[in-house]
Design an enzyme around this catalytic site. Sequence first.
Site, short mmCIF file in Angstrom:
data_model
loop_
_atom_site.label_atom_id
_atom_site.label_comp_id
_atom_site.label_asym_id
_atom_site.label_seq_id
_atom_site.Cartn_x
_atom_site.Cartn_y
_atom_site.Cartn_z
N THR A 46 39.61 23.79 27.16
CA THR A 46 38.80 22.97 28.05
C THR A 46 37.92 23.85 28.92
O THR A 46 38.36 24.85 29.46
CB THR A 46 39.71 22.09 28.93
OG1 THR A 46 40.46 21.24 28.07
CG2 THR A 46 38.91 21.26 29.91
N GLY A 79 34.69 39.09 31.01
CA GLY A 79 34.01 40.09 30.19
C GLY A 79 34.92 40.65 29.11
O GLY A 79 34.50 40.82 27.96
N CYS A 81 44.28 60.01 41.31
CA CYS A 81 45.34 59.54 42.20
C CYS A 81 45.20 58.09 42.59
O CYS A 81 46.18 57.43 42.90
CB CYS A 81 45.37 60.40 43.45
SG CYS A 81 45.87 62.07 43.08
#
Lengths: 390, 286
Positions: free
Chosen positions: A236, A71, A324
């Site tokens: 590729t 993405g 955190c």
Amino acid sequence: MKEIYLDNNATTKVDDQVFEEMRPYFCEFYGNPSSMHFFGGQVQKKVDEARNRVASLLGALPEEIIFTSCGTESDNAAIRSALEVSPERRHIITTRVEHPAVLTLCRNLSKRGYRVTEIAVDGEGRLDVDELRSVIDEDTAIVSIMYANNETGVIFPVEEVGKIVKEKGALFHTDAVQAVGKIPMDMKNSTIDMLALSGHKLHAPKGIGALYLRKGVPFRPFMVGGHQERSRRAGTENSASIIALGKACELAGQFLDDENNRVMAMRDRLEKEILAIVPKVRVNGGLAERLPNTLSVAFEFVEGEAILLLLNEKGICASSGSACTSGSLEPSHVLRAMGVPFTCAHGSIRFSLSRFNTEDEINMVIRELPPVIHRLREMSPFGREVLVSN
Amino acid sequence: MWDYTDKVREHFLNPRNVGEIKDADAIGEVGSLACGDALKLYLKLDESKERIVDAKFQTFGCASAIASSSALTEMIKGKTLDEALNITNHEIAEFLGGLPEEKMHCSVMGQEALDVAIAKYRGTAVPSHGHDHEHMEMEGEIVCKCFGITDQFLKKVIASNELHTAEQVTHFTKAGGGCGGCIPKINELIAEVMGEQPKEEHKRPAKLTNLRKMQLIQDVLEKEVRPLLWADGGDLELIDIAGSLVQIAFRKACAGCVSSGHTAKFVEQKLREYVAEDIRVEEVEG
């Protein structure tokens, strides 16, 4: 311990059918799709089939699909291309709640001479469309606005945005990584020029994505080299993963109703029960239109990482908008942009479901979560008054 | 996922000494809801009022904040106040078998709460920071506005933990982890405490051909100067280079700006820094 996986906006399980579809393309049919021989040609046919399947889910034409590595690559390719095709336009519009794939790129571009406007959201995470109307102008090259937010699931009015963008002759890109496969979309009747999607968010493997590029929209490739993907993305083809993405999109289409009925009902029940049992809770973006699978819920007076680790002890996997967990010191930019009060931004938890979740799993969370919150509140110096009523 | 030690996990899952002491002799409170972590430490002293006989805590925060609080209370029980004051944040982290560096501020918070409790009890100035406890006397000037952290406090943490970078200071104290506006000041404090000069020396080439000099001037303008002007909506264009004389014209917001003279000086300074001592910058119409 069996995991209860409710972190599907982070990544998803590869569907067994998807894995079976891709499996022969490693050791058996490993040919290069570009080769002239039959051995590569048979892979090319499967890649074509995959392209059809992805296009079909989006209501797009096969030639409008470009396979990428993820993405983030699709987002980068779209935005950079838009800037290259209109070099005289120096203005970029995005939102304050974008995924870093878009936001970091735009902020970097702002240091390279581009003017960047980040549109605000309201307290429910809804886009300020009026602000978009007032800031867009003839200098705007690209508007990049996400289809649905990864943290809250809030869906943006992309078609309305697209109309505004067209009036000024700019290009419209949408990061639809969280939306594809969860809600129906139809590019035939859309104002979207470019759209990014990611395989691992819809039960395909990691490392595969796609960019929808509307026919006729000018494009400058981000990756150059070989002629693959009609010279729009060199390198590729990742044939096994492309084939997997095709299968995953086909399945997503078949499960769209399930997602919007059964999965949504489980999400709604989880939300309702949490609100009923735990005091001092708010749903982030609860009044906005949301993806059927996402629930972001803020618990006052406790911290998200501690909640996650206690849930983890029960095998429940979720994620948090708290500072955190990420190692940063401020709560997520999405919650801050929404103005979620600091009393609960640090205690926000995201549950994101998929078609693989069951009612039993939701029952388990409804049973295990309230004691976790209560235990942490007992430890907390704040909100002690809540404990009396609990 | 954080790589917590088994000891951190154990103290998080089964924290010791949670709660409050109703008739506590000393209470130390640091942090706030806005900061994302906070610790309230209660101390009960013996009859001589010198030795800690009981310690309890209430903590709002992540697993390492809770584990650090638990460790702290275990470490100080039975100690005299002076002995307790000698405990460093490093020892709290060590007690837990170590903390991830990004979480070191949790151990600092423990030590800080202890300092605050004892200072308040003894009526001395509080060697701390914090925006929640407005009745406290704070030492030093606020450096980090986002987290309300003073220079005195930062200097102490920098010295006792031998910190060398602003990033480390953020990991240990949170300072600089919000808007980042105070990072230059943090670097100054590191230099002051650790006796290091911030490295700002650019190597100027010893000898330059005319062609190389022109390339270098263009390079510096592109990479070091124009991005800074863009940030303020301005720009400049290189008009000509004649020997050491560099002619520029200001564009966008810089054009006609009253402080463009100042900006020209800044450009000159940058070019002297990177290219050659004798560069002169002249603003021209163009």
